[in-house]
Structure formats: structure tokens, C-alpha cells
Write a protein that holds these residues in place. Structure first.
Motif, PDB file in Angstrom:
ATOM      1  N   GLU A   1       0.836  -1.205   0.000  1.00 29.47           N
ATOM      2  CA  GLU A   1       0.000   0.000   0.000  1.00 29.47           C
ATOM      3  C   GLU A   1       0.876   1.263   0.000  1.00 29.47           C
ATOM      4  O   GLU A   1       0.592   2.213  -0.712  1.00 29.47           O
ATOM      5  CB  GLU A   1      -0.907  -0.002   1.226  1.00 29.47           C
ATOM      6  CG  GLU A   1      -1.869   1.166   1.269  1.00 29.47           C
ATOM      7  CD  GLU A   1      -2.811   1.076   2.458  1.00 29.47           C
ATOM      8  OE1 GLU A   1      -3.241   2.146   2.901  1.00 29.47           O
ATOM      9  OE2 GLU A   1      -3.096  -0.035   2.918  1.00 29.47           O
ATOM     10  N   LYS A   2       1.960   1.241   0.782  1.00 30.09           N
ATOM     11  CA  LYS A   2       2.854   2.393   0.832  1.00 30.09           C
ATOM     12  C   LYS A   2       3.496   2.627  -0.528  1.00 30.09           C
ATOM     13  O   LYS A   2       3.566   3.752  -1.005  1.00 30.09           O
ATOM     14  CB  LYS A   2       3.929   2.173   1.889  1.00 30.09           C
ATOM     15  CG  LYS A   2       4.875   3.331   2.028  1.00 30.09           C
ATOM     16  CD  LYS A   2       5.890   3.075   3.121  1.00 30.09           C
ATOM     17  CE  LYS A   2       6.869   4.222   3.199  1.00 30.09           C
ATOM     18  NZ  LYS A   2       7.899   4.003   4.201  1.00 30.09           N
ATOM     19  N   GLU A   3       3.975   1.571  -1.164  1.00 31.84           N
ATOM     20  CA  GLU A   3       4.597   1.707  -2.484  1.00 31.84           C
ATOM     21  C   GLU A   3       3.597   2.214  -3.507  1.00 31.84           C
ATOM     22  O   GLU A   3       3.921   3.056  -4.337  1.00 31.84           O
ATOM     23  CB  GLU A   3       5.188   0.371  -2.935  1.00 31.84           C
ATOM     24  CG  GLU A   3       6.386  -0.062  -2.131  1.00 31.84           C
ATOM     25  CD  GLU A   3       6.802  -1.487  -2.421  1.00 31.84           C
ATOM     26  OE1 GLU A   3       8.002  -1.756  -2.327  1.00 31.84           O
ATOM     27  OE2 GLU A   3       5.940  -2.327  -2.734  1.00 31.84           O
ATOM     28  N   ALA A   4       2.368   1.719  -3.452  1.00 35.69           N
ATOM     29  CA  ALA A   4       1.334   2.164  -4.382  1.00 35.69           C
ATOM     30  C   ALA A   4       1.040   3.647  -4.188  1.00 35.69           C
ATOM     31  O   ALA A   4       0.870   4.388  -5.151  1.00 35.69           O
ATOM     32  CB  ALA A   4       0.062   1.342  -4.194  1.00 35.69           C
ATOM     33  N   THR A   5       1.001   4.096  -2.936  1.00 35.04           N
ATOM     34  CA  THR A   5       0.769   5.512  -2.651  1.00 35.04           C
ATOM     35  C   THR A   5       1.881   6.364  -3.218  1.00 35.04           C
ATOM     36  O   THR A   5       1.651   7.407  -3.815  1.00 35.04           O
ATOM     37  CB  THR A   5       0.653   5.740  -1.129  1.00 35.04           C
ATOM     38  OG1 THR A   5      -0.422   4.942  -0.635  1.00 35.04           O
ATOM     39  CG2 THR A   5       0.401   7.202  -0.816  1.00 35.04           C
ATOM     40  N   LEU A   6       3.120   5.921  -3.046  1.00 33.22           N
ATOM     41  CA  LEU A   6       4.256   6.676  -3.557  1.00 33.22           C
ATOM     42  C   LEU A   6       4.219   6.795  -5.071  1.00 33.22           C
ATOM     43  O   LEU A   6       4.665   7.789  -5.633  1.00 33.22           O
ATOM     44  CB  LEU A   6       5.569   6.025  -3.122  1.00 33.22           C
ATOM     45  CG  LEU A   6       5.887   6.133  -1.634  1.00 33.22           C
ATOM     46  CD1 LEU A   6       7.116   5.292  -1.300  1.00 33.22           C
ATOM     47  CD2 LEU A   6       6.098   7.569  -1.217  1.00 33.22           C
ATOM     48  N   LEU A   7       3.677   5.802  -5.747  1.00 30.93           N
ATOM     49  CA  LEU A   7       3.613   5.830  -7.204  1.00 30.93           C
ATOM     50  C   LEU A   7       2.632   6.865  -7.725  1.00 30.93           C
ATOM     51  O   LEU A   7       2.798   7.379  -8.816  1.00 30.93           O
ATOM     52  CB  LEU A   7       3.246   4.442  -7.747  1.00 30.93           C
ATOM     53  CG  LEU A   7       4.297   3.360  -7.538  1.00 30.93           C
ATOM     54  CD1 LEU A   7       3.753   2.009  -7.989  1.00 30.93           C
ATOM     55  CD2 LEU A   7       5.579   3.692  -8.275  1.00 30.93           C
ATOM     56  N   VAL A   8       1.601   7.195  -6.950  1.00 30.78           N
ATOM     57  CA  VAL A   8       0.594   8.135  -7.432  1.00 30.78           C
ATOM     58  C   VAL A   8       0.801   9.554  -6.923  1.00 30.78           C
ATOM     59  O   VAL A   8       0.154  10.470  -7.390  1.00 30.78           O
ATOM     60  CB  VAL A   8      -0.842   7.673  -7.084  1.00 30.78           C
ATOM     61  CG1 VAL A   8      -1.160   6.376  -7.765  1.00 30.78           C
ATOM     62  CG2 VAL A   8      -1.048   7.580  -5.590  1.00 30.78           C
TER      63      VAL A   8
ATOM     64  N   SER B   1       5.756  14.196  -7.886  1.00 28.35           N
ATOM     65  CA  SER B   1       7.024  14.592  -7.279  1.00 28.35           C
ATOM     66  C   SER B   1       7.022  16.035  -6.800  1.00 28.35           C
ATOM     67  O   SER B   1       7.848  16.409  -5.988  1.00 28.35           O
ATOM     68  CB  SER B   1       8.172  14.375  -8.271  1.00 28.35           C
ATOM     69  OG  SER B   1       7.993  15.201  -9.400  1.00 28.35           O
ATOM     70  N   ASP B   2       6.103  16.852  -7.290  1.00 23.89           N
ATOM     71  CA  ASP B   2       6.041  18.233  -6.830  1.00 23.89           C
ATOM     72  C   ASP B   2       5.019  18.420  -5.704  1.00 23.89           C
ATOM     73  O   ASP B   2       4.743  19.528  -5.291  1.00 23.89           O
ATOM     74  CB  ASP B   2       5.725  19.179  -7.992  1.00 23.89           C
ATOM     75  CG  ASP B   2       4.387  18.882  -8.654  1.00 23.89           C
ATOM     76  OD1 ASP B   2       3.813  17.806  -8.397  1.00 23.89           O
ATOM     77  OD2 ASP B   2       3.920  19.719  -9.429  1.00 23.89           O
ATOM     78  N   ALA B   3       4.473  17.295  -5.199  1.00 28.63           N
ATOM     79  CA  ALA B   3       3.544  17.373  -4.081  1.00 28.63           C
ATOM     80  C   ALA B   3       4.290  17.861  -2.845  1.00 28.63           C
ATOM     81  O   ALA B   3       5.493  17.641  -2.713  1.00 28.63           O
ATOM     82  CB  ALA B   3       2.937  15.992  -3.819  1.00 28.63           C
TER      83      ALA B   3
ATOM     84  N   ASP C   1       7.702  20.581   3.786  1.00 29.58           N
ATOM     85  CA  ASP C   1       6.820  21.684   3.401  1.00 29.58           C
ATOM     86  C   ASP C   1       5.674  21.816   4.408  1.00 29.58           C
ATOM     87  O   ASP C   1       5.296  22.924   4.796  1.00 29.58           O
ATOM     88  CB  ASP C   1       6.233  21.463   2.003  1.00 29.58           C
ATOM     89  CG  ASP C   1       7.272  21.531   0.907  1.00 29.58           C
ATOM     90  OD1 ASP C   1       8.146  22.410   0.965  1.00 29.58           O
ATOM     91  OD2 ASP C   1       7.206  20.689  -0.012  1.00 29.58           O
ATOM     92  N   LYS C   2       5.141  20.682   4.831  1.00 31.51           N
ATOM     93  CA  LYS C   2       4.025  20.695   5.784  1.00 31.51           C
ATOM     94  C   LYS C   2       4.467  21.188   7.155  1.00 31.51           C
ATOM     95  O   LYS C   2       3.712  21.872   7.844  1.00 31.51           O
ATOM     96  CB  LYS C   2       3.408  19.305   5.864  1.00 31.51           C
ATOM     97  CG  LYS C   2       2.723  18.901   4.565  1.00 31.51           C
ATOM     98  CD  LYS C   2       2.206  17.490   4.608  1.00 31.51           C
ATOM     99  CE  LYS C   2       1.586  17.119   3.261  1.00 31.51           C
ATOM    100  NZ  LYS C   2       1.078  15.742   3.261  1.00 31.51           N
ATOM    101  N   ILE C   3       5.693  20.869   7.562  1.00 27.73           N
ATOM    102  CA  ILE C   3       6.221  21.380   8.832  1.00 27.73           C
ATOM    103  C   ILE C   3       6.395  22.889   8.750  1.00 27.73           C
ATOM    104  O   ILE C   3       6.020  23.620   9.672  1.00 27.73           O
ATOM    105  CB  ILE C   3       7.546  20.681   9.191  1.00 27.73           C
ATOM    106  CG1 ILE C   3       7.278  19.214   9.561  1.00 27.73           C
ATOM    107  CG2 ILE C   3       8.251  21.412  10.326  1.00 27.73           C
ATOM    108  CD1 ILE C   3       8.526  18.368   9.698  1.00 27.73           C
ATOM    109  N   ILE C   4       6.942  23.380   7.643  1.00 31.38           N
ATOM    110  CA  ILE C   4       7.140  24.825   7.468  1.00 31.38           C
ATOM    111  C   ILE C   4       5.815  25.567   7.536  1.00 31.38           C
ATOM    112  O   ILE C   4       5.721  26.647   8.120  1.00 31.38           O
ATOM    113  CB  ILE C   4       7.857  25.106   6.122  1.00 31.38           C
ATOM    114  CG1 ILE C   4       9.318  24.633   6.208  1.00 31.38           C
ATOM    115  CG2 ILE C   4       7.783  26.584   5.748  1.00 31.38           C
ATOM    116  CD1 ILE C   4      10.028  24.601   4.872  1.00 31.38           C
TER     117      ILE C   4
END
Length: 94
Positions: free
Chosen positions: A4-11, A14-16, A21-24
């Protein structure tokens, strides 16, 4: 079959927004030890660095030294790890 983690990374594009960014943006809580107003000038990954990013990369390395001193790490040394992309955590170590 991909996990599931690998599938999420595939979708995820790369500019997400990255976790950083979320911490900042204060979307993820964190203990901030240093913060400044230095603009990253479009730099999102080390592998995408251009000539125009030389100043910020130098500033980042110098700031790491300042934070290491602030946190009492200079006397015994410290380790710096830079990940570049989703596979960098365990693969392609330089």
C-alpha cells in the motif's frame, strides 16, 4: 504486488508538498530549532539544484553547523544525512 505504501508513492506527484513543506506551513507539529526567512528559490531536491542555488546550499550547510553548536554536538561530531527522493532512504547511498 506493490504494498500500500509503495502504491501511494507511485501516485503522489514529485512536486507534491513534502513532509518538510508541511512542517514549514505548521500543518505538522515539530520542535523547531532554527528558522529563517531564506527563500529556497525553487529548490525542492538536491538532485534538482542549479547554479542559482549555490548560495542557499552553502547557507544550509553553515546553518547546520550553527544548529549543531546550539545543540551541543560539535565536540563529539555529528552525522548529516540528505535524502533525495523516495528511494534514497535505503538505496543508492553515496
Amino acid at each position: 504486488m506493490a504494498s500500500e505504501k509503495e502504491a501511494t508513492l507511485l501516485v503522489v506527484p514529485s512536486d507534491a508538498p513534502s513532509i518538510f513543506d508541511k512542517i514549514i506551513k505548521k500543518e505538522i507539529p515539530a520542535d523547531i530549532v532554527h528558522e529563517d526567512d531564506k527563500a529556497r528559490n525553487g529548490l525542492t531536491r538536491l538532485s534538482k539544484a542549479e547554479e542559482k542555488h549555490r548560495d542557499i546550499l552553502g547557507q544550509l550547510l553553515y546553518t547546520i553547523k550553527l544548529v549543531a553548536k546550539q545543540e551541543g554536538l560539535l565536540e563529539n561530531g555529528f552525522r548529516l544525512v540528505i535524502n533525495d527522493g523516495r528511494r534514497s532512504i535505503k538505496d543508492n547511498v553515496i
